[in-house]
Design an enzyme around this catalytic site. Structure first.
Site, PDB file in Angstrom:
ATOM      1  N   CYS A   1      13.746  -7.651  23.941  1.00 58.36           N
ATOM      2  CA  CYS A   1      14.898  -7.497  24.834  1.00 58.36           C
ATOM      3  C   CYS A   1      15.063  -6.052  25.287  1.00 58.36           C
ATOM      4  O   CYS A   1      14.275  -5.583  26.096  1.00 58.36           O
ATOM      5  CB  CYS A   1      16.142  -8.076  24.149  1.00 58.36           C
TER       6      CYS A   1
ATOM      7  N   GLU B   1      13.250 -14.230  17.649  1.00 58.06           N
ATOM      8  CA  GLU B   1      13.715 -14.292  16.266  1.00 58.06           C
ATOM      9  C   GLU B   1      14.814 -15.332  16.043  1.00 58.06           C
ATOM     10  O   GLU B   1      15.101 -15.675  14.883  1.00 58.06           O
ATOM     11  CB  GLU B   1      14.208 -12.910  15.798  1.00 58.06           C
TER      12      GLU B   1
ATOM     13  N   HIS C   1      14.483 -13.578  22.972  1.00 56.94           N
ATOM     14  CA  HIS C   1      14.627 -13.352  21.538  1.00 56.94           C
ATOM     15  C   HIS C   1      13.816 -14.356  20.724  1.00 56.94           C
ATOM     16  O   HIS C   1      14.287 -15.472  20.471  1.00 56.94           O
ATOM     17  CB  HIS C   1      16.104 -13.442  21.143  1.00 56.94           C
TER      18      HIS C   1
END
Lengths: 318, 184
Positions: free
Chosen positions: B77, B166, B164
């Protein structure tokens, strides 16, 4: 290595034992899985030297105190109920700003804990604070998304120290620990409930009357969603509830004009609460929920379903 | 040696830590003013996202010590935007922001998107976007709203994604992080 509950339980009880020593601790119990796990860990660490306090803020759900007492008793944990609803309602009078609500609630909890701690002679306050709580409260390079009531530190003059065994855990990991500890599903699988309670489910000013409305609406949402999920019609959402908006809209009831409150129904899917998407609840179930709310809660005339993901919204309204 | 996760203020920095741990590796969260000595002790660097805007706050570059580190680097990001800006690319405010779900279309798997389907849903939260990649980088993916969702320079072992990987809501996100860990 993936999260191992047994080694975590061993490490955290040993760490609490060494931190508390021969001292006494109190723990604020909300009935949620976080504080319940922290309570059981505290008992394992220091036994009789911990006292569990359930603070009834007046902003809890229907029959909450009773249900929590029963569930915790089955886990061998005794708790004291403190009725502080007058304190909370009067402190929150006329307050609309969500951050101010959270700060006031955090302060009042501390006041109540201070009083109870003095009675017991406790120098330690155990809290079930988890990772998302301190992450979303800001600090370092992080923006404050919302101030969690249990993250603010304790005032120095309280002379108490904080013990937070769950700081690095996320909700799904806390549940793994809860199941490992043998807590009943009524606790381990319980959906998240915000620390400030229904205060953040009443957008705008809080009154006992509004608390009654949102309490009733939450109970209806919980009943219908749980019955649908037990019946295999939907996957049980991560979190599901109702919130009250401050604006009234026009309606028609029995050929008469009505001008009443609006309720938002929220149901989301998530793993750790950090990202979420709105649950795809079938229309028949939404209709049942909406119809029950407007039939049974006569001051509510309109029901919306929240179709926003996180980000950009958060799970709760405030 | 631990993988260093540089905290640029993301809500998900700790989630990156948890994901790397769940993949069986040791990770350590460090601040953005981390010292060269600390970086030298790491095996790789992951740059988290963050609330700043490279176009608004005059934020601008990778901290020098990270640029000079010569370790495998994954930018996420804001991290992706800093990689672009620091190495000769460009970042500008996008025509539209993206929050929540975004459908990522894979142009080329490269290394970091190896094993990913042709298109997948990812979770995003940004307004600025990389509009020009640095020299030596290959574009790996785009979305309807954002032209450069993933890029890499395999020779230099620098990889970056706008979305993202994660978070749980990004389909196959863990695979992407695993692909990066294999480069260490």
């Amino acid at each position: 290595m993936p999260f191992n509950p047994d080694s975590y339980i061993e490490k955290s009880t040993a760490s609490m034992r060494s931190q508390i020593g021969a001292g006494k601790a109190i723990i604020g119990l909300s009935g949620g899985v976080d504080s319940s796990v922290a309570a059981v860990l505290a008992y394992r660490a220091v036994g009789k030297n911990v006292r569990c306090i359930f603070v009834d803020t007046g902003l809890m759900r229907k029959d909450e105190a009773k249900q929590v007492k029963t569930a915790m008793a089955s886990a061998g944990v005794k708790m004291t109920v403190v009725d502080a609803s007058d304190i909370f309602f009067s402190a929150l009078k006329k307050v609309s700003d969500p951050e101010r609500k959270r700060k006031i609630i955090g302060e009042k909890f501390i006041r109540v804990f201070e009083t109870e701690a003095k009675k017991f002679g406790a120098k330690y306050l155990v809290q079930g604070t988890i990772a998302p709580d301190w992450i979303e409260s800001g600090g370092g390079s992080r923006d404050t998304i919302k101030s969690h009531h249990n993250v603010g530190g304790l005032p120095k003059k309280m002379g108490m120290a904080l013990v937070e065994p769950l700081r690095d855990l996320y909700k799904h990991e806390v549940r793994i620990v809860a199941r490992s500890l043998g807590l009943p599903p009524a606790i381990s699988e319980r959906q998240p409930f915000p620390g400030p309670g229904l205060a953040v489910r009443i957008v705008g000013e809080i009154t006992p009357e509004k608390a009654e409305i949102v309490r009733g609406a939450c109970a209806i949402v919980e009943e219908e969603i749980e019955s649908a999920s037990e019946g295999g019609k939907i996957e049980r959402p991560w979190q599901y509830f109702a919130a009250l908006l401050p604006t009234k809209t026009v309606g028609v009831r029995g050929d008469e004009r009505a001008y009443q409150y609006t309720v938002v129904v929220r149901a989301v899917r998530s793993l750790d609460g950090m990202t979420a998407n709105f649950s795809h609840i079938p229309p028949e179930i939404l209709q049942k929920i909406s119809t029950r709310i407007t039939n049974e809660i006569r001051s509510v005339g309109r029901v919306f379903f929240d179709i926003t993901n996180k980000p950009p919204a958060t799970v709760e309204m405030e | 040696m631990a993988i260093l996760i540089v905290d640029m203020g993301s809500q998900y920095t700790h989630v990156i830590w948890r994901t790397v741990r769940d993949l069986g590796q040791e990770a350590k969260i460090v601040q953005k003013n981390t010292r060269p000595k600390e970086i030298a002790e790491g095996s790789a660097i992951i740059l988290s996202g963050g609330p700043s805007s490279v176009t608004k706050d005059n934020f601008f570059s990778l901290p020098t010590q990270i640029k000079k580190a010569n370790k495998p680097l994954l930018g996420i990001c804001l991290g992706h935007q800093l990689v672009a800006l620091s190495l000769g690319g460009n970042v500008m405010k996008g025509k539209s922001a993206e929050y929540g779900v975004s459908k990522i279309e894979v142009d080329s798997e490269g290394t970091i998107l190896e094993g990913m389907p042709k298109s997948f849903n990812a979770w995003v939260s940004h307004f600025d976007e990389v509009v020009k990649m640095p020299p030596g980088f290959t574009q790996l993916a785009h979305s309807e709203t954002c032209g450069i969702e993933a890029m890499e320079n395999l020779e230099k072992k620098i990889f970056s994604v706008q979305f993202h990987p994660e978070v749980w809501h990004t389909e196959g996100g863990e695979r992407i992080i695993e692909n990066f860990l294999e480069q260490i």
